[in-house]
Design a protein around this motif. Structure first.
Motif, PDB file in Angstrom:
ATOM      1  N   ALA A  31       0.834  -1.211   0.000  1.00  0.00           N
ATOM      2  CA  ALA A  31       0.000   0.000   0.000  1.00  0.00           C
ATOM      3  C   ALA A  31       0.865   1.257   0.000  1.00  0.00           C
ATOM      4  CB  ALA A  31      -0.951   0.001   1.196  1.00  0.00           C
ATOM      5  N   VAL A  32       2.018   1.181   0.659  1.00  0.00           N
ATOM      6  CA  VAL A  32       2.977   2.289   0.630  1.00  0.00           C
ATOM      7  C   VAL A  32       3.545   2.423  -0.774  1.00  0.00           C
ATOM      8  CG1 VAL A  32       5.249   3.047   1.450  1.00  0.00           C
ATOM      9  CG2 VAL A  32       3.570   2.164   3.079  1.00  0.00           C
ATOM     10  N   LEU A  33       4.018   1.320  -1.313  1.00  0.00           N
ATOM     11  CA  LEU A  33       4.618   1.338  -2.646  1.00  0.00           C
ATOM     12  C   LEU A  33       3.605   1.787  -3.700  1.00  0.00           C
ATOM     13  CD1 LEU A  33       7.398   0.774  -3.765  1.00  0.00           C
ATOM     14  CD2 LEU A  33       6.651  -1.541  -4.288  1.00  0.00           C
ATOM     15  N   GLY A  34       2.344   1.427  -3.507  1.00  0.00           N
ATOM     16  CA  GLY A  34       1.303   1.830  -4.432  1.00  0.00           C
ATOM     17  C   GLY A  34       1.048   3.328  -4.438  1.00  0.00           C
ATOM     18  N   ARG A  35       1.666   4.040  -3.517  1.00  0.00           N
ATOM     19  CA  ARG A  35       1.522   5.490  -3.450  1.00  0.00           C
ATOM     20  C   ARG A  35       2.794   6.246  -3.838  1.00  0.00           C
ATOM     21  NH1 ARG A  35      -2.221   3.274  -0.382  1.00  0.00           N
ATOM     22  NH2 ARG A  35      -4.155   4.438  -0.034  1.00  0.00           N
ATOM     23  N   ILE A  36       3.957   5.666  -3.561  1.00  0.00           N
ATOM     24  CA  ILE A  36       5.192   6.434  -3.760  1.00  0.00           C
ATOM     25  C   ILE A  36       6.170   5.809  -4.744  1.00  0.00           C
ATOM     26  CG2 ILE A  36       5.008   7.461  -1.463  1.00  0.00           C
ATOM     27  CD1 ILE A  36       7.337   5.592  -0.616  1.00  0.00           C
ATOM     28  N   CYS A  37       5.776   4.729  -5.387  1.00  0.00           N
ATOM     29  CA  CYS A  37       6.669   4.037  -6.316  1.00  0.00           C
ATOM     30  C   CYS A  37       7.037   4.931  -7.498  1.00  0.00           C
ATOM     31  CB  CYS A  37       5.982   2.770  -6.815  1.00  0.00           C
ATOM     32  SG  CYS A  37       6.972   1.808  -7.974  1.00  0.00           S
ATOM     33  N   HIS A 124       8.760  10.448   8.098  1.00  0.00           N
ATOM     34  CA  HIS A 124       9.330  11.768   8.390  1.00  0.00           C
ATOM     35  C   HIS A 124       9.725  12.579   7.164  1.00  0.00           C
ATOM     36  CE1 HIS A 124       9.148  10.770  12.594  1.00  0.00           C
ATOM     37  NE2 HIS A 124       9.723   9.613  12.320  1.00  0.00           N
ATOM     38  N   ALA A 125       9.758  11.978   5.985  1.00  0.00           N
ATOM     39  CA  ALA A 125      10.183  12.731   4.797  1.00  0.00           C
ATOM     40  C   ALA A 125       9.145  12.732   3.677  1.00  0.00           C
ATOM     41  CB  ALA A 125      11.503  12.179   4.266  1.00  0.00           C
ATOM     42  N   VAL A 126       8.295  11.716   3.633  1.00  0.00           N
ATOM     43  CA  VAL A 126       7.272  11.665   2.586  1.00  0.00           C
ATOM     44  C   VAL A 126       6.061  12.447   3.090  1.00  0.00           C
ATOM     45  CG1 VAL A 126       5.775  10.178   1.196  1.00  0.00           C
ATOM     46  CG2 VAL A 126       8.101   9.426   1.782  1.00  0.00           C
ATOM     47  N   PRO A 127       5.597  13.434   2.326  1.00  0.00           N
ATOM     48  CA  PRO A 127       4.451  14.230   2.773  1.00  0.00           C
ATOM     49  C   PRO A 127       3.210  13.357   2.997  1.00  0.00           C
ATOM     50  CG  PRO A 127       5.471  15.218   0.834  1.00  0.00           C
ATOM     51  CD  PRO A 127       6.119  13.885   1.029  1.00  0.00           C
ATOM     52  N   GLU A 128       2.421  13.725   3.978  1.00  0.00           N
ATOM     53  CA  GLU A 128       1.245  12.932   4.331  1.00  0.00           C
ATOM     54  C   GLU A 128       0.210  12.886   3.208  1.00  0.00           C
ATOM     55  OE1 GLU A 128      -1.660  11.945   8.052  1.00  0.00           O
ATOM     56  OE2 GLU A 128      -0.251  13.605   8.225  1.00  0.00           O
ATOM     57  N   LEU A 131       1.488   9.958   1.268  1.00  0.00           N
ATOM     58  CA  LEU A 131       1.452   8.711   2.038  1.00  0.00           C
ATOM     59  C   LEU A 131       0.736   8.971   3.363  1.00  0.00           C
ATOM     60  CD1 LEU A 131       2.173   5.773   2.531  1.00  0.00           C
ATOM     61  CD2 LEU A 131       4.416   6.527   3.338  1.00  0.00           C
ATOM     62  N   PRO A 132      -0.577   8.755   3.386  1.00  0.00           N
ATOM     63  CA  PRO A 132      -1.311   8.958   4.644  1.00  0.00           C
ATOM     64  C   PRO A 132      -0.743   8.074   5.749  1.00  0.00           C
ATOM     65  CG  PRO A 132      -2.823   8.686   2.805  1.00  0.00           C
ATOM     66  CD  PRO A 132      -1.448   8.353   2.294  1.00  0.00           C
ATOM     67  N   ARG A 133      -0.599   8.637   6.920  1.00  0.00           N
ATOM     68  CA  ARG A 133       0.014   7.904   8.029  1.00  0.00           C
ATOM     69  C   ARG A 133      -0.814   6.704   8.460  1.00  0.00           C
ATOM     70  NH1 ARG A 133       3.209  10.279   5.659  1.00  0.00           N
ATOM     71  NH2 ARG A 133       4.580  11.880   6.474  1.00  0.00           N
ATOM     72  N   ALA A 138      -1.081   0.960   9.157  1.00  0.00           N
ATOM     73  CA  ALA A 138      -1.763  -0.310   8.879  1.00  0.00           C
ATOM     74  C   ALA A 138      -0.785  -1.341   8.322  1.00  0.00           C
ATOM     75  CB  ALA A 138      -2.927  -0.086   7.918  1.00  0.00           C
ATOM     76  N   GLU A 139       0.116  -0.902   7.440  1.00  0.00           N
ATOM     77  CA  GLU A 139       1.112  -1.834   6.878  1.00  0.00           C
ATOM     78  C   GLU A 139       2.068  -2.318   7.979  1.00  0.00           C
ATOM     79  OE1 GLU A 139       0.647  -2.712   3.263  1.00  0.00           O
ATOM     80  OE2 GLU A 139       2.146  -1.279   2.559  1.00  0.00           O
ATOM     81  N   ILE A 140       2.446  -1.430   8.870  1.00  0.00           N
ATOM     82  CA  ILE A 140       3.335  -1.813   9.973  1.00  0.00           C
ATOM     83  C   ILE A 140       2.630  -2.799  10.894  1.00  0.00           C
ATOM     84  CG2 ILE A 140       4.545  -0.951  12.028  1.00  0.00           C
ATOM     85  CD1 ILE A 140       5.109   1.632  10.316  1.00  0.00           C
ATOM     86  N   ARG A 141       1.330  -2.594  11.143  1.00  0.00           N
ATOM     87  CA  ARG A 141       0.580  -3.536  11.987  1.00  0.00           C
ATOM     88  C   ARG A 141       0.574  -4.943  11.381  1.00  0.00           C
ATOM     89  NH1 ARG A 141      -2.700   0.920  12.799  1.00  0.00           N
ATOM     90  NH2 ARG A 141      -4.207   0.275  11.210  1.00  0.00           N
TER      91      ARG A 141
END
Length: 167
Positions: A31-37, A124-128, A131-133, A138-141
């Protein structure tokens, strides 16, 4: 090494659980990669010669978002416990991915990070707005559910000795 054609076939068939299983076989934070790839596969997509390349990034994001919105997000299979333990210093994208893959191999993993929340530069570097926090959390969980032990606010060398981690 992700099987992109298989993911596309599963999405086209309406099999989002199958699509996310295909994605998570090789990608720890879909889900992270799907936003910042940076979308290197789109530049190489043969479909571009006909009209436009497929947005693999957005397809991956669709499958991952559906998975995270489910009551029980997909966990990749884990091998039997090996008895080996790994201490990972840093809970940024590299540390999280390392834990994701090591846990699947049956190794216990503990991540140590000096920040209060895991995610490193993703947090800390990718704007929200990119990449919504809540997506990152959720990915970390999911990685925690896989078995990762997160130790936030712990600085190696100050709060825990490197020699202790080696043991």
């Amino acid at each position: 090494h992700m099987d992109i054609p298989r993911m596309i076939r599963r999405i086209a068939a309406g099999d989002l659980p199958g699509a996310i299983a295909t994605v998570k076989a090789h990608i720890a934070l879909p889900a992270v990669l799907g936003r910042i790839c940076p979308a290197p596969c789109e530049r190489a997509c043969r479909r571009g010669a006909h009209d436009a390349p497929l947005s693999i990034m957005l397809l991956k994001r669709r499958a991952a978002d559906a998975d995270l919105a489910s009551a029980d997000p997909y966990l990749p299979p884990r091998r039997a416990a090996t008895g080996k333990r790994v201490a990972i210093v840093g809970a940024g994208p590299t540390g999280l991915a390392a834990a994701y893959y090591l846990l699947q191999e049956g190794h216990a993993c503990a991540l140590f990070d000096d920040r209060e929340k895991p995610g490193g530069m993703l947090r800390h570097a990718v704007p929200e707005d990119r990449l919504p926090r809540d997506v990152l959390d959720a990915e970390i969980r999911v990685i925690e559910r896989l078995g990762a032990a997160l130790h936030s606010g712990v600085r190696v060398g100050r709060d825990v000795a490197l020699d202790d981690l080696r043991k």
